[in-house]
Design a protein around this motif. Structure first.
Motif, PDB file in Angstrom:
ATOM      1  N   MET A  25       5.150  11.461  16.215  1.00 60.67           N
ATOM      2  CA  MET A  25       4.796  11.035  14.864  1.00 60.67           C
ATOM      3  C   MET A  25       5.750   9.940  14.411  1.00 60.67           C
ATOM      4  O   MET A  25       6.965  10.083  14.518  1.00 60.67           O
ATOM      5  N   ARG A  26       5.203   8.832  13.927  1.00 61.62           N
ATOM      6  CA  ARG A  26       6.009   7.705  13.465  1.00 61.62           C
ATOM      7  C   ARG A  26       6.147   7.758  11.950  1.00 61.62           C
ATOM      8  O   ARG A  26       5.179   8.025  11.237  1.00 61.62           O
ATOM      9  N   ALA A  27       7.353   7.486  11.471  1.00 60.45           N
ATOM     10  CA  ALA A  27       7.610   7.538  10.033  1.00 60.45           C
ATOM     11  C   ALA A  27       8.529   6.400   9.630  1.00 60.45           C
ATOM     12  O   ALA A  27       9.386   5.957  10.417  1.00 60.45           O
ATOM     13  N   VAL A  28       8.339   5.935   8.398  1.00 56.89           N
ATOM     14  CA  VAL A  28       9.237   4.956   7.782  1.00 56.89           C
ATOM     15  C   VAL A  28       9.880   5.620   6.581  1.00 56.89           C
ATOM     16  O   VAL A  28       9.185   6.176   5.726  1.00 56.89           O
ATOM     17  N   LEU A  29      11.199   5.561   6.504  1.00 50.89           N
ATOM     18  CA  LEU A  29      11.953   6.067   5.362  1.00 50.89           C
ATOM     19  C   LEU A  29      12.320   4.879   4.484  1.00 50.89           C
ATOM     20  O   LEU A  29      13.049   3.976   4.917  1.00 50.89           O
ATOM     21  N   ILE A  30      11.795   4.862   3.245  1.00 52.14           N
ATOM     22  CA  ILE A  30      12.095   3.791   2.289  1.00 52.14           C
ATOM     23  C   ILE A  30      13.110   4.317   1.290  1.00 52.14           C
ATOM     24  O   ILE A  30      12.847   5.283   0.569  1.00 52.14           O
ATOM     25  N   VAL A  31      14.264   3.684   1.250  1.00 61.20           N
ATOM     26  CA  VAL A  31      15.364   4.120   0.388  1.00 61.20           C
ATOM     27  C   VAL A  31      15.578   3.091  -0.713  1.00 61.20           C
ATOM     28  O   VAL A  31      15.721   1.892  -0.439  1.00 61.20           O
ATOM     29  N   ALA A  60      24.870   6.805   0.036  1.00 64.81           N
ATOM     30  CA  ALA A  60      24.862   6.467   1.464  1.00 64.81           C
ATOM     31  C   ALA A  60      24.962   7.726   2.320  1.00 64.81           C
ATOM     32  O   ALA A  60      24.277   7.856   3.336  1.00 64.81           O
ATOM     33  N   ALA A  61      25.799   8.671   1.883  1.00 61.28           N
ATOM     34  CA  ALA A  61      25.951   9.909   2.642  1.00 61.28           C
ATOM     35  C   ALA A  61      24.660  10.716   2.650  1.00 61.28           C
ATOM     36  O   ALA A  61      24.244  11.261   3.688  1.00 61.28           O
ATOM     37  N   GLY A  62      24.014  10.784   1.490  1.00 61.31           N
ATOM     38  CA  GLY A  62      22.755  11.507   1.413  1.00 61.31           C
ATOM     39  C   GLY A  62      21.675  10.861   2.254  1.00 61.31           C
ATOM     40  O   GLY A  62      20.879  11.540   2.912  1.00 61.31           O
ATOM     41  N   ARG A  63      21.630   9.529   2.243  1.00 62.70           N
ATOM     42  CA  ARG A  63      20.655   8.810   3.070  1.00 62.70           C
ATOM     43  C   ARG A  63      20.868   9.088   4.546  1.00 62.70           C
ATOM     44  O   ARG A  63      19.923   9.356   5.293  1.00 62.70           O
ATOM     45  N   ASP A  64      22.128   9.059   4.993  1.00 54.75           N
ATOM     46  CA  ASP A  64      22.412   9.289   6.406  1.00 54.75           C
ATOM     47  C   ASP A  64      22.067  10.716   6.811  1.00 54.75           C
ATOM     48  O   ASP A  64      21.550  10.952   7.916  1.00 54.75           O
ATOM     49  N   LEU A  65      22.356  11.682   5.946  1.00 57.51           N
ATOM     50  CA  LEU A  65      22.019  13.077   6.237  1.00 57.51           C
ATOM     51  C   LEU A  65      20.510  13.244   6.330  1.00 57.51           C
ATOM     52  O   LEU A  65      20.002  13.925   7.234  1.00 57.51           O
ATOM     53  N   LEU A  66      19.774  12.613   5.414  1.00 58.71           N
ATOM     54  CA  LEU A  66      18.320  12.692   5.426  1.00 58.71           C
ATOM     55  C   LEU A  66      17.763  12.083   6.708  1.00 58.71           C
ATOM     56  O   LEU A  66      16.900  12.670   7.368  1.00 58.71           O
ATOM     57  N   ALA A  67      18.240  10.896   7.066  1.00 59.88           N
ATOM     58  CA  ALA A  67      17.746  10.233   8.270  1.00 59.88           C
ATOM     59  C   ALA A  67      18.028  11.058   9.517  1.00 59.88           C
ATOM     60  O   ALA A  67      17.169  11.198  10.401  1.00 59.88           O
ATOM     61  N   SER A  77      14.890  14.579  13.945  1.00 63.50           N
ATOM     62  CA  SER A  77      14.541  15.718  14.799  1.00 63.50           C
ATOM     63  C   SER A  77      13.039  15.973  14.817  1.00 63.50           C
ATOM     64  O   SER A  77      12.557  16.741  15.647  1.00 63.50           O
ATOM     65  N   ARG A  78      12.298  15.348  13.893  1.00 67.30           N
ATOM     66  CA  ARG A  78      10.851  15.584  13.780  1.00 67.30           C
ATOM     67  C   ARG A  78      10.010  14.347  14.049  1.00 67.30           C
ATOM     68  O   ARG A  78       8.858  14.475  14.460  1.00 67.30           O
ATOM     69  N   VAL A  79      10.544  13.150  13.751  1.00 65.13           N
ATOM     70  CA  VAL A  79       9.729  11.938  13.800  1.00 65.13           C
ATOM     71  C   VAL A  79      10.509  10.799  14.454  1.00 65.13           C
ATOM     72  O   VAL A  79      11.738  10.843  14.557  1.00 65.13           O
ATOM     73  N   ARG A  80       9.759   9.780  14.870  1.00 63.25           N
ATOM     74  CA  ARG A  80      10.368   8.518  15.293  1.00 63.25           C
ATOM     75  C   ARG A  80      10.550   7.689  14.028  1.00 63.25           C
ATOM     76  O   ARG A  80       9.580   7.215  13.440  1.00 63.25           O
ATOM     77  N   LEU A  81      11.791   7.507  13.630  1.00 65.64           N
ATOM     78  CA  LEU A  81      12.086   7.046  12.275  1.00 65.64           C
ATOM     79  C   LEU A  81      12.583   5.613  12.237  1.00 65.64           C
ATOM     80  O   LEU A  81      13.420   5.206  13.044  1.00 65.64           O
ATOM     81  N   THR A  82      12.071   4.861  11.269  1.00 68.01           N
ATOM     82  CA  THR A  82      12.603   3.556  10.895  1.00 68.01           C
ATOM     83  C   THR A  82      13.060   3.643   9.447  1.00 68.01           C
ATOM     84  O   THR A  82      12.343   4.186   8.599  1.00 68.01           O
ATOM     85  N   VAL A  83      14.250   3.132   9.154  1.00 67.15           N
ATOM     86  CA  VAL A  83      14.806   3.188   7.800  1.00 67.15           C
ATOM     87  C   VAL A  83      14.777   1.790   7.190  1.00 67.15           C
ATOM     88  O   VAL A  83      15.239   0.821   7.807  1.00 67.15           O
ATOM     89  N   LEU A 125       7.045  18.739   8.228  1.00 69.23           N
ATOM     90  CA  LEU A 125       6.781  17.793   9.303  1.00 69.23           C
ATOM     91  C   LEU A 125       6.708  18.490  10.661  1.00 69.23           C
ATOM     92  O   LEU A 125       6.085  17.979  11.592  1.00 69.23           O
ATOM     93  N   GLY A 126       7.314  19.653  10.749  1.00 68.15           N
ATOM     94  CA  GLY A 126       7.297  20.390  12.008  1.00 68.15           C
ATOM     95  C   GLY A 126       6.093  21.298  12.177  1.00 68.15           C
ATOM     96  O   GLY A 126       5.937  21.937  13.221  1.00 68.15           O
ATOM     97  N   SER A 127       5.216  21.368  11.159  1.00 71.28           N
ATOM     98  CA  SER A 127       4.045  22.233  11.258  1.00 71.28           C
ATOM     99  C   SER A 127       3.105  21.707  12.323  1.00 71.28           C
ATOM    100  O   SER A 127       3.017  20.514  12.582  1.00 71.28           O
ATOM    101  N   ARG A 128       2.383  22.606  12.951  1.00 72.79           N
ATOM    102  CA  ARG A 128       1.509  22.253  14.060  1.00 72.79           C
ATOM    103  C   ARG A 128       0.084  22.681  13.759  1.00 72.79           C
ATOM    104  O   ARG A 128      -0.171  23.460  12.846  1.00 72.79           O
ATOM    105  N   GLY A 129      -0.855  22.194  14.564  1.00 76.84           N
ATOM    106  CA  GLY A 129      -2.244  22.601  14.415  1.00 76.84           C
ATOM    107  C   GLY A 129      -3.111  21.431  14.033  1.00 76.84           C
ATOM    108  O   GLY A 129      -2.621  20.352  13.665  1.00 76.84           O
ATOM    109  N   PRO A 130      -4.450  21.587  14.100  1.00 75.10           N
ATOM    110  CA  PRO A 130      -5.355  20.496  13.782  1.00 75.10           C
ATOM    111  C   PRO A 130      -5.270  20.056  12.329  1.00 75.10           C
ATOM    112  O   PRO A 130      -5.593  18.922  12.011  1.00 75.10           O
TER     113      PRO A 130
END
Length: 327
Positions: A1-7, A16-23, A28-34, A121-126
């Motif tokens: 799953m691809r995701a973009v994080l807009i901060v 900055a610390a909160g952003r880094d922790l979030l990213a 662990s769940r998505v292919r992330l771009t910040v 984001l970790g939920s599975r199923g159709p």
């Protein structure tokens, strides 16, 4: 799953610390771009590019204004929506009010919101355990949860003016909002009503002082206290309308007490309140201040708001009987 994080780095509670922790947690769940916003409208540009690139989820770490920009970037101009499904939207609150996220059942605490988002984001199923919500078509742009014409727009404009005078990092606290709102209400009380309200299958109502149009409940928050205008309005219903034909201070003080009650029962002779309507039109003899999702958009003489069901997928817990995302 691809995701973009807009901060939005200028939002009230983003760090900055909160952003880094979030990213780190999201990776662990998505292919992330910040991506970071650096000018008004930038979140709209980033979201539009993400939609064109086929990203699955756009995650917003900012306030309600950033959420609104992202939704408008994903969906484009109302009435010209792409047939290609838009990415889902997720929110980790970073503003002062965070009305949209809280209305979705997301904690205003960024750490709690991050933990919930990782689980969803970790939920599975159709059919993932996400929601599909309706939005408000305002003609020129989408609204996610609210719009205000009249004194509400004047208050938002005044608050933004305060922030633009070097105070933006302090945020819009409840006390600051009240300090700005009280003089605006007093000024409005001395003016003749300028608005005409048109609802489906009803005669137009003239002599209206202000109109709130809602897509969810509560209307807003004063710190932790919800403020209600249309308690039965939800993302899965039509629009809620709340308007008055009097600016009497004593009449409206009684109405305010009802709006902040734990079990609101909103009723007054000067109150026009409707739930689950398909559209609302507001016109004025002269241009009137207007806000959408807490951002001042300028003065308008005519606005039409339309309920658009099932417009957006959101990564949020499901309430009872809410439709799911079909991804």
């Amino acid at each position: 799953m691809r995701a973009v994080l807009i901060v939005n780095p200028n939002a009230t509670s983003t760090t900055a610390a909160g952003r880094d922790l979030l990213a780190h947690a999201l990776e662990s769940r998505v292919r992330l771009t910040v991506e970071h916003t650096n000018h008004p409208g930038h979140a709209t540009e980033i979201a539009a590019a993400a939609a064109a690139d086929g990203v699955d989820v756009v995650i917003v770490h900012g306030g309600d204004g950033t959420v609104n920009e992202v939704v408008n970037g994903l969906l484009g101009e109302p009435g010209r929506r792409s047939l290609t499904p838009a990415p889902a939207v997720a929110v980790v609150p970073g503003g002062s009010a965070n009305v949209f996220a809280r209305s979705l059942g997301i904690s205003p605490d960024p750490i709690e919101a991050t933990n919930l988002l990782v689980d969803l984001l970790g939920s599975r199923g159709p059919k993932r355990d996400w929601r599909r919500i309706g939005l408000m078509d305002c003609g020129e742009r989408w609204a996610v949860f609210t719009a205000g014409i009249g004194v509400d727009g004047e208050v938002v404009a005044a608050v933004e003016s305060h922030r633009n005078r070097g105070r933006k990092h302090k945020g819009v606290t409840a006390s600051r909002y009240i300090r700005v709102a009280v003089p605006a209400v007093l000024r409005s009380a001395r003016r003749e009503p300028r608005l005409t309200l048109q609802l489906p299958d009803r005669d137009p109502v003239t002599g209206v002082h202000f109109v709130f149009v809602s897509n969810s409940s509560p209307w807003t928050y004063a710190n932790t206290r919800p403020i209600w205008t249309n308690p039965d309005t939800r993302f899965e219903t039509g629009l809620g309308v709340f308007a008055t034909t009097s600016m009497s201070i004593w009449r409206n003080l009684g109405l305010v007490r009802q709006m902040v009650a734990k079990r609101p029962k909103l009723s007054a002779k000067h109150l026009i309140r409707c739930d689950d309507v398909d559209w609302v039109q507001v016109t004025s003899d002269t241009p009137v201040a207007t806000q959408i999702d807490g951002d001042y958009i300028g003065e308008r003489e005519s606005l039409t708001f339309r309920s658009v069901p099932d417009a957006l997928d959101v990564v949020a817990p499901l309430p009872n009987n809410a439709p799911t995302c079909n991804n």
